[in-house]
Design a protein around this motif. Structure first.
Motif, PDB file in Angstrom:
ATOM      1  N   LEU A  66     -10.668  -7.827   8.504  1.00 37.93           N
ATOM      2  CA  LEU A  66     -10.902  -8.527  10.026  1.00 37.93           C
ATOM      3  C   LEU A  66     -12.281  -9.371   9.590  1.00 37.93           C
ATOM      4  CD1 LEU A  66      -9.978  -9.392  12.709  1.00 37.93           C
ATOM      5  CD2 LEU A  66     -11.155  -7.773  13.657  1.00 37.93           C
ATOM      6  N   LEU A  69      -3.344   6.553   7.132  1.00 38.95           N
ATOM      7  CA  LEU A  69      -2.174   6.207   6.439  1.00 38.95           C
ATOM      8  C   LEU A  69      -2.142   5.780   5.001  1.00 38.95           C
ATOM      9  CD1 LEU A  69       0.456   5.229   7.809  1.00 38.95           C
ATOM     10  CD2 LEU A  69      -0.310   2.763   7.717  1.00 38.95           C
ATOM     11  N   ASP A  70      -2.888   5.525   4.434  1.00 45.25           N
ATOM     12  CA  ASP A  70      -3.058   5.534   2.778  1.00 45.25           C
ATOM     13  C   ASP A  70      -3.128   6.771   2.427  1.00 45.25           C
ATOM     14  OD1 ASP A  70      -3.475   2.733   2.549  1.00 45.25           O
ATOM     15  OD2 ASP A  70      -5.644   2.769   2.275  1.00 45.25           O
ATOM     16  N   TYR A 108       0.858  -1.186   0.126  1.00 46.03           N
ATOM     17  CA  TYR A 108       0.050  -0.058  -0.030  1.00 46.03           C
ATOM     18  C   TYR A 108       0.847   1.286   0.079  1.00 46.03           C
ATOM     19  CZ  TYR A 108      -4.385  -2.735   0.673  1.00 46.03           C
ATOM     20  OH  TYR A 108      -5.309  -3.454   0.494  1.00 46.03           O
ATOM     21  N   THR A 109       0.396   2.357  -0.600  1.00 52.73           N
ATOM     22  CA  THR A 109       1.204   3.592  -0.793  1.00 52.73           C
ATOM     23  C   THR A 109       1.821   3.957   0.577  1.00 52.73           C
ATOM     24  OG1 THR A 109      -0.550   4.235  -2.360  1.00 52.73           O
ATOM     25  CG2 THR A 109       1.347   5.655  -1.886  1.00 52.73           C
ATOM     26  N   GLY A 110       0.905   3.974   1.604  1.00 53.54           N
ATOM     27  CA  GLY A 110       1.359   4.517   3.017  1.00 53.54           C
ATOM     28  C   GLY A 110       1.923   3.516   3.730  1.00 53.54           C
ATOM     29  N   ASN A 125      -6.113   3.361   9.315  1.00 56.89           N
ATOM     30  CA  ASN A 125      -5.609   2.650   8.049  1.00 56.89           C
ATOM     31  C   ASN A 125      -5.751   3.590   6.869  1.00 56.89           C
ATOM     32  OD1 ASN A 125      -4.436  -0.015   8.117  1.00 56.89           O
ATOM     33  ND2 ASN A 125      -6.328  -0.663   9.115  1.00 56.89           N
ATOM     34  N   ILE A 126      -7.097   4.380   6.719  1.00 54.66           N
ATOM     35  CA  ILE A 126      -7.307   5.237   5.663  1.00 54.66           C
ATOM     36  C   ILE A 126      -6.305   6.402   5.780  1.00 54.66           C
ATOM     37  CG2 ILE A 126      -9.044   6.812   4.765  1.00 54.66           C
ATOM     38  CD1 ILE A 126     -11.191   4.475   5.829  1.00 54.66           C
ATOM     39  N   LEU A 182      -9.117   1.355  14.066  1.00 57.31           N
ATOM     40  CA  LEU A 182      -8.200   0.630  12.945  1.00 57.31           C
ATOM     41  C   LEU A 182      -8.585   1.110  11.504  1.00 57.31           C
ATOM     42  CD1 LEU A 182      -8.073  -2.910  14.453  1.00 57.31           C
ATOM     43  CD2 LEU A 182      -6.230  -1.158  14.666  1.00 57.31           C
ATOM     44  N   ALA A 183      -9.845   1.016  11.232  1.00 58.21           N
ATOM     45  CA  ALA A 183      -9.957   1.409   9.792  1.00 58.21           C
ATOM     46  C   ALA A 183      -9.700   3.031   9.656  1.00 58.21           C
ATOM     47  CB  ALA A 183     -11.680   1.152   9.663  1.00 58.21           C
ATOM     48  N   HIS A 186     -16.069   1.781   2.227  1.00 60.36           N
ATOM     49  CA  HIS A 186     -16.083   1.925   3.680  1.00 60.36           C
ATOM     50  C   HIS A 186     -17.144   2.966   4.155  1.00 60.36           C
ATOM     51  CE1 HIS A 186     -14.446   3.700   7.563  1.00 60.36           C
ATOM     52  NE2 HIS A 186     -14.831   2.548   7.945  1.00 60.36           N
ATOM     53  N   ALA A 242      -3.034  -2.163   6.946  1.00 63.04           N
ATOM     54  CA  ALA A 242      -3.929  -1.723   5.879  1.00 63.04           C
ATOM     55  C   ALA A 242      -4.214  -2.980   4.886  1.00 63.04           C
ATOM     56  CB  ALA A 242      -3.373  -0.383   5.192  1.00 63.04           C
ATOM     57  N   GLU A 258     -12.560  -1.500  15.942  1.00 70.96           N
ATOM     58  CA  GLU A 258     -12.509  -1.841  14.557  1.00 70.96           C
ATOM     59  C   GLU A 258     -12.566  -0.372  13.628  1.00 70.96           C
ATOM     60  OE1 GLU A 258     -14.543  -3.470  16.409  1.00 70.96           O
ATOM     61  OE2 GLU A 258     -14.076  -5.512  16.129  1.00 70.96           O
ATOM     62  N   GLU A 259     -13.170   0.503  14.128  1.00 75.09           N
ATOM     63  CA  GLU A 259     -13.246   1.741  13.475  1.00 75.09           C
ATOM     64  C   GLU A 259     -12.151   2.774  13.769  1.00 75.09           C
ATOM     65  OE1 GLU A 259     -14.824   3.058  10.707  1.00 75.09           O
ATOM     66  OE2 GLU A 259     -15.478   0.833  10.857  1.00 75.09           O
ATOM     67  N   SER A 268     -14.474  -6.228   9.727  1.00 77.74           N
ATOM     68  CA  SER A 268     -13.990  -4.789   9.500  1.00 77.74           C
ATOM     69  C   SER A 268     -13.150  -4.862   8.269  1.00 77.74           C
ATOM     70  CB  SER A 268     -13.390  -4.337  10.552  1.00 77.74           C
ATOM     71  OG  SER A 268     -13.019  -2.897  10.301  1.00 77.74           O
ATOM     72  N   ARG A 269     -13.262  -3.841   7.251  1.00 82.37           N
ATOM     73  CA  ARG A 269     -12.780  -3.888   6.040  1.00 82.37           C
ATOM     74  C   ARG A 269     -11.135  -3.580   6.475  1.00 82.37           C
ATOM     75  NH1 ARG A 269     -17.300  -2.623   5.687  1.00 82.37           N
ATOM     76  NH2 ARG A 269     -18.585  -3.323   3.748  1.00 82.37           N
ATOM     77  N   PHE A 270     -10.791  -3.009   7.585  1.00 85.62           N
ATOM     78  CA  PHE A 270      -9.455  -2.655   7.666  1.00 85.62           C
ATOM     79  C   PHE A 270      -9.012  -3.455   9.120  1.00 85.62           C
ATOM     80  CE2 PHE A 270     -11.598   0.636   5.196  1.00 85.62           C
ATOM     81  CZ  PHE A 270     -10.318   1.001   4.150  1.00 85.62           C
ATOM     82  N   SER A 271      -8.004  -4.151   9.210  1.00 86.62           N
ATOM     83  CA  SER A 271      -7.562  -4.760  10.357  1.00 86.62           C
ATOM     84  C   SER A 271      -6.226  -4.482  10.904  1.00 86.62           C
ATOM     85  CB  SER A 271      -7.403  -6.319   9.959  1.00 86.62           C
ATOM     86  OG  SER A 271      -7.107  -6.925  11.143  1.00 86.62           O
TER      87      SER A 271
END
Lengths: 168, 260
Positions: free
Chosen positions: A152, B54-55, A55-57, B51-52, B47-48, B137, A148, B44-45, A142-145
Protein backbone atom coordinates in the motif's frame (compact mmCIF):
# COMPACT_ATOMS: atom_id res chain seq x y z
CA UNK A 1 1.19 -23.74 -42.06
CA UNK A 2 -0.34 -24.63 -38.75
CA UNK A 3 -1.17 -28.28 -38.26
CA UNK A 4 -4.40 -29.35 -36.63
CA UNK A 5 -2.53 -30.45 -33.50
CA UNK A 6 -0.74 -27.12 -33.25
CA UNK A 7 -4.00 -25.22 -33.64
CA UNK A 8 -5.62 -27.40 -30.96
CA UNK A 9 -2.72 -26.68 -28.63
CA UNK A 10 -3.04 -22.95 -29.27
CA UNK A 11 -6.79 -23.05 -28.61
CA UNK A 12 -6.42 -24.98 -25.36
CA UNK A 13 -3.70 -22.64 -24.14
CA UNK A 14 -5.78 -19.60 -25.04
CA UNK A 15 -8.92 -20.94 -23.35
CA UNK A 16 -7.12 -21.81 -20.12
CA UNK A 17 -5.22 -18.51 -20.14
CA UNK A 18 -8.29 -16.37 -20.83
CA UNK A 19 -9.67 -16.97 -17.32
CA UNK A 20 -9.61 -13.72 -15.30
CA UNK A 21 -7.65 -13.64 -12.06
CA UNK A 22 -10.20 -14.06 -9.23
CA UNK A 23 -8.71 -11.25 -7.13
CA UNK A 24 -7.51 -8.94 -9.92
CA UNK A 25 -10.12 -9.59 -12.63
CA UNK A 26 -8.64 -6.90 -14.89
CA UNK A 27 -5.86 -9.33 -15.87
CA UNK A 28 -6.13 -12.85 -17.22
CA UNK A 29 -4.17 -15.80 -15.87
CA UNK A 30 -2.09 -15.77 -19.09
CA UNK A 31 -1.21 -12.10 -18.56
CA UNK A 32 -0.34 -12.83 -14.94
CA UNK A 33 1.97 -15.60 -16.17
CA UNK A 34 0.70 -18.33 -13.86
CA UNK A 35 -0.40 -20.92 -16.45
CA UNK A 36 2.72 -23.00 -17.05
CA UNK A 37 1.56 -25.75 -19.34
CA UNK A 38 -1.57 -27.00 -21.07
CA UNK A 39 -1.35 -30.54 -22.44
CA UNK A 40 -3.88 -32.79 -24.11
CA UNK A 41 -3.20 -36.42 -23.17
CA UNK A 42 -4.93 -37.80 -26.30
CA UNK A 43 -6.82 -36.10 -29.18
CA UNK A 44 -10.15 -34.99 -27.70
CA UNK A 45 -9.18 -36.49 -24.36
CA UNK A 46 -8.20 -35.29 -20.93
CA UNK A 47 -6.33 -32.00 -20.61
CA UNK A 48 -3.68 -31.45 -17.97
CA UNK A 49 -2.91 -27.92 -16.81
CA UNK A 50 0.05 -26.81 -14.73
CA UNK A 51 -0.62 -23.75 -12.62
CA UNK A 52 1.86 -21.91 -10.38
CA UNK A 53 0.89 -19.70 -7.43
CA UNK A 54 2.07 -16.08 -7.20
CA UNK A 55 2.68 -16.50 -3.46
CA UNK A 56 2.93 -19.94 -1.83
CA UNK A 57 -0.12 -19.34 0.33
CA UNK A 58 -2.20 -17.62 -2.34
CA UNK A 59 -5.81 -18.49 -1.44
CA UNK A 60 -6.98 -17.75 -4.99
CA UNK A 61 -5.21 -20.79 -6.43
CA UNK A 62 -8.16 -23.15 -5.86
CA UNK A 63 -10.60 -20.74 -7.50
CA UNK A 64 -8.19 -20.39 -10.44
CA UNK A 65 -8.10 -24.17 -10.85
CA UNK A 66 -11.91 -24.42 -10.75
CA UNK A 67 -12.28 -21.54 -13.23
CA UNK A 68 -9.78 -23.10 -15.67
CA UNK A 69 -11.60 -26.40 -15.47
CA UNK A 70 -14.93 -24.72 -16.17
CA UNK A 71 -13.51 -22.71 -19.09
CA UNK A 72 -12.07 -25.81 -20.76
CA UNK A 73 -15.24 -27.85 -20.20
CA UNK A 74 -17.30 -25.10 -21.81
CA UNK A 75 -15.15 -25.65 -24.91
CA UNK A 76 -15.96 -29.34 -24.89
CA UNK A 77 -12.95 -30.77 -23.08
CA UNK A 78 -14.29 -33.91 -21.37
CA UNK A 79 -11.88 -34.06 -18.44
CA UNK A 80 -9.50 -31.54 -16.90
CA UNK A 81 -6.86 -31.93 -14.20
CA UNK A 82 -5.12 -28.87 -12.79
CA UNK A 83 -1.88 -29.42 -10.95
CA UNK A 84 -0.08 -26.81 -8.85
CA UNK A 85 3.66 -26.55 -9.42
CA UNK A 86 6.13 -24.49 -7.40
CA UNK A 87 9.26 -24.74 -9.53
CA UNK A 88 10.52 -22.65 -11.14
CA UNK A 89 9.07 -20.03 -8.82
CA UNK A 90 6.77 -17.40 -10.28
CA UNK A 91 8.20 -13.92 -10.51
CA UNK A 92 6.56 -10.56 -11.22
CA UNK A 93 8.77 -10.59 -14.34
CA UNK A 94 6.35 -13.25 -15.65
CA UNK A 95 3.57 -10.66 -15.93
CA UNK A 96 3.19 -9.75 -19.61
CA UNK A 97 3.51 -6.14 -20.87
CA UNK A 98 -0.22 -6.20 -21.57
CA UNK A 99 -0.85 -7.38 -18.00
CA UNK A 100 1.23 -4.51 -16.65
CA UNK A 101 -0.63 -1.99 -18.76
CA UNK A 102 -4.00 -3.30 -17.53
CA UNK A 103 -2.86 -3.21 -13.89
CA UNK A 104 -1.78 0.42 -14.24
CA UNK A 105 -5.03 1.32 -16.03
CA UNK A 106 -7.01 -0.08 -13.10
CA UNK A 107 -5.10 1.95 -10.51
CA UNK A 108 -2.53 -0.64 -9.42
CA UNK A 109 1.10 0.38 -9.91
CA UNK A 110 2.73 -2.50 -11.80
CA UNK A 111 5.88 -4.19 -10.46
CA UNK A 112 9.20 -2.81 -11.60
CA UNK A 113 11.10 -5.13 -13.94
CA UNK A 114 14.15 -7.24 -13.16
CA UNK A 115 13.04 -8.56 -9.78
CA UNK A 116 16.18 -10.60 -9.30
CA UNK A 117 15.94 -13.20 -6.54
CA UNK A 118 18.26 -12.64 -3.61
CA UNK A 119 18.39 -8.89 -4.04
CA UNK A 120 15.40 -8.26 -1.90
CA UNK A 121 12.87 -5.53 -1.59
CA UNK A 122 15.28 -3.03 -0.02
CA UNK A 123 17.99 -2.34 -2.61
CA UNK A 124 15.52 -1.46 -5.37
CA UNK A 125 15.65 2.24 -6.06
CA UNK A 126 13.53 2.85 -9.18
CA UNK A 127 10.65 5.15 -8.40
CA UNK A 128 7.15 3.73 -8.20
CA UNK A 129 4.82 6.03 -10.05
CA UNK A 130 1.34 6.96 -8.90
CA UNK A 131 -1.14 5.21 -11.24
CA UNK A 132 -3.55 8.14 -10.84
CA UNK A 133 -1.42 11.21 -11.63
CA UNK A 134 1.92 9.71 -12.74
CA UNK A 135 3.98 11.43 -10.05
CA UNK A 136 7.15 9.65 -8.94
CA UNK A 137 6.80 11.18 -5.47
CA UNK A 138 5.18 8.28 -3.66
CA UNK A 139 5.78 6.75 -0.24
CA UNK A 140 5.20 3.38 1.36
CA UNK A 141 2.34 3.05 3.85
CA UNK A 142 2.52 -0.71 4.37
CA UNK A 143 4.53 -3.53 2.85
CA UNK A 144 1.44 -5.72 2.82
CA UNK A 145 -1.91 -4.65 1.43
CA UNK A 146 -5.26 -6.24 0.58
CA UNK A 147 -3.45 -9.29 -0.80
CA UNK A 148 0.05 -10.67 -0.17
CA UNK A 149 1.19 -9.62 -3.64
CA UNK A 150 0.50 -5.92 -3.14
CA UNK A 151 1.93 -3.10 -1.02
CA UNK A 152 0.00 0.00 0.00
CA UNK A 153 1.47 3.34 -1.05
CA UNK A 154 0.43 6.99 -1.09
CA UNK A 155 1.07 9.61 -3.73
CA UNK A 156 2.67 12.75 -2.29
CA UNK A 157 1.46 14.84 -5.24
CA UNK A 158 -2.24 13.95 -5.56
CA UNK A 159 -2.45 12.43 -2.03
CA UNK A 160 -4.31 9.37 -3.26
CA UNK A 161 -3.46 6.00 -1.71
CA UNK A 162 -2.87 3.19 -4.20
CA UNK A 163 -1.85 -0.46 -4.41
CA UNK A 164 1.52 -1.45 -5.81
CA UNK A 165 2.05 -4.95 -7.17
CA UNK A 166 5.32 -5.59 -5.39
CA UNK A 167 8.32 -7.23 -6.99
CA UNK A 168 8.87 -10.92 -6.34
CA UNK B 1 14.98 -39.38 32.28
CA UNK B 2 17.82 -38.68 29.87
CA UNK B 3 17.46 -36.40 26.88
CA UNK B 4 17.21 -39.25 24.36
CA UNK B 5 14.48 -40.89 26.44
CA UNK B 6 12.59 -37.62 26.36
CA UNK B 7 12.12 -37.91 22.62
CA UNK B 8 8.56 -38.75 21.72
CA UNK B 9 8.22 -42.34 20.53
CA UNK B 10 7.49 -42.60 16.85
CA UNK B 11 8.05 -45.02 14.03
CA UNK B 12 9.23 -44.73 10.48
CA UNK B 13 7.42 -42.20 8.34
CA UNK B 14 6.76 -38.50 7.98
CA UNK B 15 7.37 -37.85 11.67
CA UNK B 16 11.04 -38.68 11.14
CA UNK B 17 11.57 -36.34 8.23
CA UNK B 18 13.85 -33.38 8.87
CA UNK B 19 11.37 -31.32 6.85
CA UNK B 20 8.71 -31.80 9.53
CA UNK B 21 10.26 -29.31 11.99
CA UNK B 22 10.28 -26.67 9.24
CA UNK B 23 6.64 -27.35 8.39
CA UNK B 24 5.68 -27.20 12.08
CA UNK B 25 7.56 -23.92 12.57
CA UNK B 26 5.61 -22.39 9.70
CA UNK B 27 2.20 -23.71 10.81
CA UNK B 28 2.58 -22.73 14.46
CA UNK B 29 3.87 -19.23 13.73
CA UNK B 30 1.14 -18.80 11.13
CA UNK B 31 -1.47 -19.60 13.78
CA UNK B 32 0.10 -17.23 16.29
CA UNK B 33 0.13 -14.37 13.78
CA UNK B 34 -3.46 -15.17 12.86
CA UNK B 35 -4.40 -14.51 16.49
CA UNK B 36 -3.72 -10.83 15.82
CA UNK B 37 -6.73 -10.62 13.48
CA UNK B 38 -9.06 -8.06 15.02
CA UNK B 39 -6.45 -6.98 17.60
CA UNK B 40 -3.60 -5.33 15.70
CA UNK B 41 -2.77 -1.72 16.63
CA UNK B 42 -3.55 -0.35 13.14
CA UNK B 43 -5.39 -1.68 10.11
CA UNK B 44 -2.24 -1.82 7.97
CA UNK B 45 -0.58 -4.13 10.51
CA UNK B 46 -3.68 -6.25 10.73
CA UNK B 47 -3.29 -6.88 6.99
CA UNK B 48 0.47 -7.29 7.16
CA UNK B 49 0.35 -9.91 9.91
CA UNK B 50 -2.47 -11.79 8.17
CA UNK B 51 -0.48 -11.75 4.92
CA UNK B 52 2.64 -13.09 6.61
CA UNK B 53 0.53 -15.75 8.34
CA UNK B 54 -0.89 -16.73 4.97
CA UNK B 55 2.58 -17.07 3.42
CA UNK B 56 3.67 -19.27 6.33
CA UNK B 57 0.54 -21.38 6.03
CA UNK B 58 1.40 -21.87 2.36
CA UNK B 59 4.90 -23.03 3.31
CA UNK B 60 3.50 -25.45 5.88
CA UNK B 61 0.94 -26.88 3.46
CA UNK B 62 3.53 -27.44 0.73
CA UNK B 63 5.89 -29.18 3.16
CA UNK B 64 3.15 -31.32 4.78
CA UNK B 65 2.02 -32.40 1.32
CA UNK B 66 5.52 -33.70 0.66
CA UNK B 67 5.31 -35.77 3.85
CA UNK B 68 1.76 -37.11 3.86
CA UNK B 69 -1.80 -35.94 4.50
CA UNK B 70 -1.69 -32.28 5.47
CA UNK B 71 -4.88 -32.27 7.56
CA UNK B 72 -3.78 -35.32 9.49
CA UNK B 73 -0.37 -33.80 10.17
CA UNK B 74 -1.78 -30.44 11.22
CA UNK B 75 -4.87 -31.44 13.16
CA UNK B 76 -4.49 -34.98 14.41
CA UNK B 77 -1.08 -34.99 16.07
CA UNK B 78 -0.62 -34.60 19.78
CA UNK B 79 1.61 -31.92 21.25
CA UNK B 80 4.56 -34.28 21.70
CA UNK B 81 4.60 -35.14 17.99
CA UNK B 82 5.13 -31.50 16.93
CA UNK B 83 8.75 -30.62 16.09
CA UNK B 84 8.52 -26.82 15.93
CA UNK B 85 11.05 -24.76 17.83
CA UNK B 86 9.80 -23.24 21.06
CA UNK B 87 10.34 -19.69 19.77
CA UNK B 88 7.36 -19.79 17.40
CA UNK B 89 4.93 -21.19 19.97
CA UNK B 90 5.50 -18.35 22.44
CA UNK B 91 2.41 -16.27 23.12
CA UNK B 92 2.08 -13.06 21.10
CA UNK B 93 2.32 -10.76 24.13
CA UNK B 94 2.36 -7.11 23.10
CA UNK B 95 3.13 -5.91 19.57
CA UNK B 96 6.83 -5.48 20.40
CA UNK B 97 7.11 -9.08 21.54
CA UNK B 98 5.46 -10.30 18.34
CA UNK B 99 7.83 -8.18 16.24
CA UNK B 100 10.98 -9.34 18.05
CA UNK B 101 9.80 -12.93 17.63
CA UNK B 102 9.29 -12.12 13.93
CA UNK B 103 12.80 -10.66 13.71
CA UNK B 104 14.42 -13.73 15.28
CA UNK B 105 12.41 -16.23 13.25
CA UNK B 106 12.27 -14.51 9.85
CA UNK B 107 16.05 -13.95 9.80
CA UNK B 108 16.48 -17.66 10.56
CA UNK B 109 13.93 -18.86 8.02
CA UNK B 110 15.33 -16.69 5.25
CA UNK B 111 18.91 -17.91 5.83
CA UNK B 112 17.86 -21.55 6.14
CA UNK B 113 15.64 -21.43 3.05
CA UNK B 114 18.41 -19.69 1.10
CA UNK B 115 20.65 -22.69 1.80
CA UNK B 116 17.87 -25.17 0.99
CA UNK B 117 17.11 -23.28 -2.23
CA UNK B 118 20.77 -23.54 -3.25
CA UNK B 119 20.44 -27.29 -2.71
CA UNK B 120 17.44 -27.35 -5.04
CA UNK B 121 14.44 -27.65 -2.72
CA UNK B 122 11.41 -26.33 -4.68
CA UNK B 123 9.42 -24.94 -1.73
CA UNK B 124 12.45 -23.20 -0.25
CA UNK B 125 13.26 -21.71 -3.66
CA UNK B 126 9.73 -20.39 -3.92
CA UNK B 127 9.43 -19.24 -0.30
CA UNK B 128 12.76 -17.48 0.18
CA UNK B 129 11.63 -14.30 -1.57
CA UNK B 130 8.53 -14.18 0.63
CA UNK B 131 10.73 -14.62 3.72
CA UNK B 132 12.72 -11.55 2.64
CA UNK B 133 9.59 -9.44 2.90
CA UNK B 134 8.81 -10.86 6.35
CA UNK B 135 12.31 -10.10 7.58
CA UNK B 136 12.24 -6.63 6.07
CA UNK B 137 8.93 -5.94 7.83
CA UNK B 138 10.27 -7.17 11.21
CA UNK B 139 13.50 -5.17 10.84
CA UNK B 140 11.63 -1.94 10.17
CA UNK B 141 9.41 -2.45 13.20
CA UNK B 142 12.37 -3.35 15.41
CA UNK B 143 14.07 -0.09 14.41
CA UNK B 144 10.89 1.90 14.90
CA UNK B 145 10.08 0.43 18.31
CA UNK B 146 13.64 0.22 19.65
CA UNK B 147 14.60 3.71 18.52
CA UNK B 148 11.14 5.11 19.27
CA UNK B 149 9.62 6.33 22.50
CA UNK B 150 10.81 5.40 25.97
CA UNK B 151 7.83 3.08 26.28
CA UNK B 152 8.33 1.33 22.92
CA UNK B 153 12.06 0.96 23.61
CA UNK B 154 11.41 -0.60 27.01
CA UNK B 155 8.89 -3.03 25.55
CA UNK B 156 11.18 -4.03 22.68
CA UNK B 157 14.08 -4.55 25.07
CA UNK B 158 11.92 -6.65 27.39
CA UNK B 159 10.83 -8.80 24.44
CA UNK B 160 14.43 -9.19 23.23
CA UNK B 161 15.63 -10.26 26.68
CA UNK B 162 12.82 -12.73 27.29
CA UNK B 163 12.87 -14.38 23.85
CA UNK B 164 16.65 -14.63 23.55
CA UNK B 165 16.78 -17.95 25.38
CA UNK B 166 14.68 -19.57 22.65
CA UNK B 167 17.08 -18.68 19.82
CA UNK B 168 19.82 -21.27 20.47
CA UNK B 169 17.49 -24.08 19.43
CA UNK B 170 17.25 -22.69 15.90
CA UNK B 171 20.78 -23.78 15.05
CA UNK B 172 20.60 -27.39 16.19
CA UNK B 173 21.19 -29.46 13.06
CA UNK B 174 18.15 -31.19 11.65
CA UNK B 175 18.75 -34.38 9.73
CA UNK B 176 21.31 -37.07 10.53
CA UNK B 177 22.53 -36.81 14.08
CA UNK B 178 20.22 -33.91 14.82
CA UNK B 179 17.17 -34.10 17.04
CA UNK B 180 14.77 -33.94 14.09
CA UNK B 181 15.74 -36.95 12.04
CA UNK B 182 17.44 -40.31 11.91
CA UNK B 183 20.16 -41.19 9.39
CA UNK B 184 18.38 -44.12 7.79
CA UNK B 185 15.15 -42.24 7.14
CA UNK B 186 16.33 -38.94 5.80
CA UNK B 187 16.16 -39.92 2.16
CA UNK B 188 17.45 -37.21 -0.17
CA UNK B 189 19.22 -35.43 2.60
CA UNK B 190 18.79 -31.76 1.79
CA UNK B 191 18.37 -30.62 5.33
CA UNK B 192 21.39 -32.65 6.43
CA UNK B 193 23.53 -30.70 3.95
CA UNK B 194 22.83 -27.35 5.62
CA UNK B 195 25.85 -25.57 7.06
CA UNK B 196 24.47 -24.86 10.54
CA UNK B 197 27.56 -23.05 11.80
CA UNK B 198 27.42 -20.62 8.90
CA UNK B 199 23.70 -20.20 9.53
CA UNK B 200 24.33 -19.29 13.16
CA UNK B 201 27.07 -16.80 12.22
CA UNK B 202 24.98 -15.07 9.58
CA UNK B 203 21.93 -14.97 11.85
CA UNK B 204 23.94 -13.47 14.71
CA UNK B 205 25.47 -10.81 12.42
CA UNK B 206 22.10 -9.91 10.97
CA UNK B 207 20.13 -9.81 14.20
CA UNK B 208 22.74 -8.06 16.35
CA UNK B 209 23.17 -5.49 13.57
CA UNK B 210 19.46 -4.69 13.64
CA UNK B 211 19.28 -4.63 17.45
CA UNK B 212 22.30 -2.28 17.56
CA UNK B 213 20.77 0.05 14.99
CA UNK B 214 17.55 0.01 17.01
CA UNK B 215 19.50 1.11 20.12
CA UNK B 216 18.57 -2.16 21.81
CA UNK B 217 21.07 -4.09 23.92
CA UNK B 218 22.01 -7.51 22.58
CA UNK B 219 21.54 -9.95 25.47
CA UNK B 220 24.66 -11.60 26.82
CA UNK B 221 22.65 -14.38 28.46
CA UNK B 222 22.60 -17.98 27.23
CA UNK B 223 20.62 -18.68 24.06
CA UNK B 224 18.87 -21.56 25.76
CA UNK B 225 17.30 -22.20 29.14
CA UNK B 226 18.86 -24.67 31.56
CA UNK B 227 16.36 -27.37 30.70
CA UNK B 228 15.10 -26.48 27.28
CA UNK B 229 17.96 -26.66 24.75
CA UNK B 230 16.48 -28.03 21.56
CA UNK B 231 13.47 -29.37 23.36
CA UNK B 232 10.90 -28.24 20.79
CA UNK B 233 12.69 -30.17 18.07
CA UNK B 234 12.36 -33.25 20.29
CA UNK B 235 8.66 -32.76 20.90
CA UNK B 236 8.88 -31.04 24.28
CA UNK B 237 7.01 -27.76 24.34
CA UNK B 238 6.38 -24.84 26.63
CA UNK B 239 3.14 -24.33 28.51
CA UNK B 240 1.41 -21.91 26.07
CA UNK B 241 1.67 -24.41 23.19
CA UNK B 242 -0.89 -26.89 24.52
CA UNK B 243 -3.58 -24.23 24.70
CA UNK B 244 -2.74 -22.93 21.26
CA UNK B 245 -2.91 -26.42 19.79
CA UNK B 246 -6.25 -27.13 21.50
CA UNK B 247 -7.76 -24.07 19.88
CA UNK B 248 -6.18 -24.78 16.50
CA UNK B 249 -7.30 -28.42 16.38
CA UNK B 250 -10.63 -28.14 18.13
CA UNK B 251 -12.88 -27.60 15.12
CA UNK B 252 -11.34 -30.34 13.02
CA UNK B 253 -11.48 -32.86 15.84
CA UNK B 254 -15.05 -31.96 16.85
CA UNK B 255 -16.39 -32.27 13.31
CA UNK B 256 -14.28 -34.87 11.50
CA UNK B 257 -14.56 -34.57 7.74
CA UNK B 258 -16.70 -31.43 7.89
CA UNK B 259 -16.75 -29.19 4.85
CA UNK B 260 -18.49 -25.94 3.99
Amino acid sequence: MVTEAEQRQRDLTAWAGSVPDPELPVVTLAELGVVREVRETAPGGRVEVELTPTYTGCPAIETMATDIERALREHGVPEVTVRTVLAPPWSTDDITPEGRRKLAASGIAPPRGGAAPGHGPVPLTLAIRCPNCGSAETSLISRFSSTACKALRRCESCREPFDHFKEL
Amino acid sequence: MTRSDARAPYGAGPLDSPLLPLADDALVLSHRLGEWAGHAPVLEEELALANIALDLLGHARALYSELGDEDELAYLREERAFRNCQLVEQANGDFARTMIRQLFFSAYQELLYTQLAALGHPLATKAVKECEYHRDHAEHWTLRLGDGTEESHARAQRATDSLWRFTGELFLPLGPGGPGGTPELDGPDLVGAVDWDALRRSWTDRVTGVLDAATLTVPTTEQHGAWAAGAGRQGLHTEPFGRMLAEMQHLHRSHPGASW
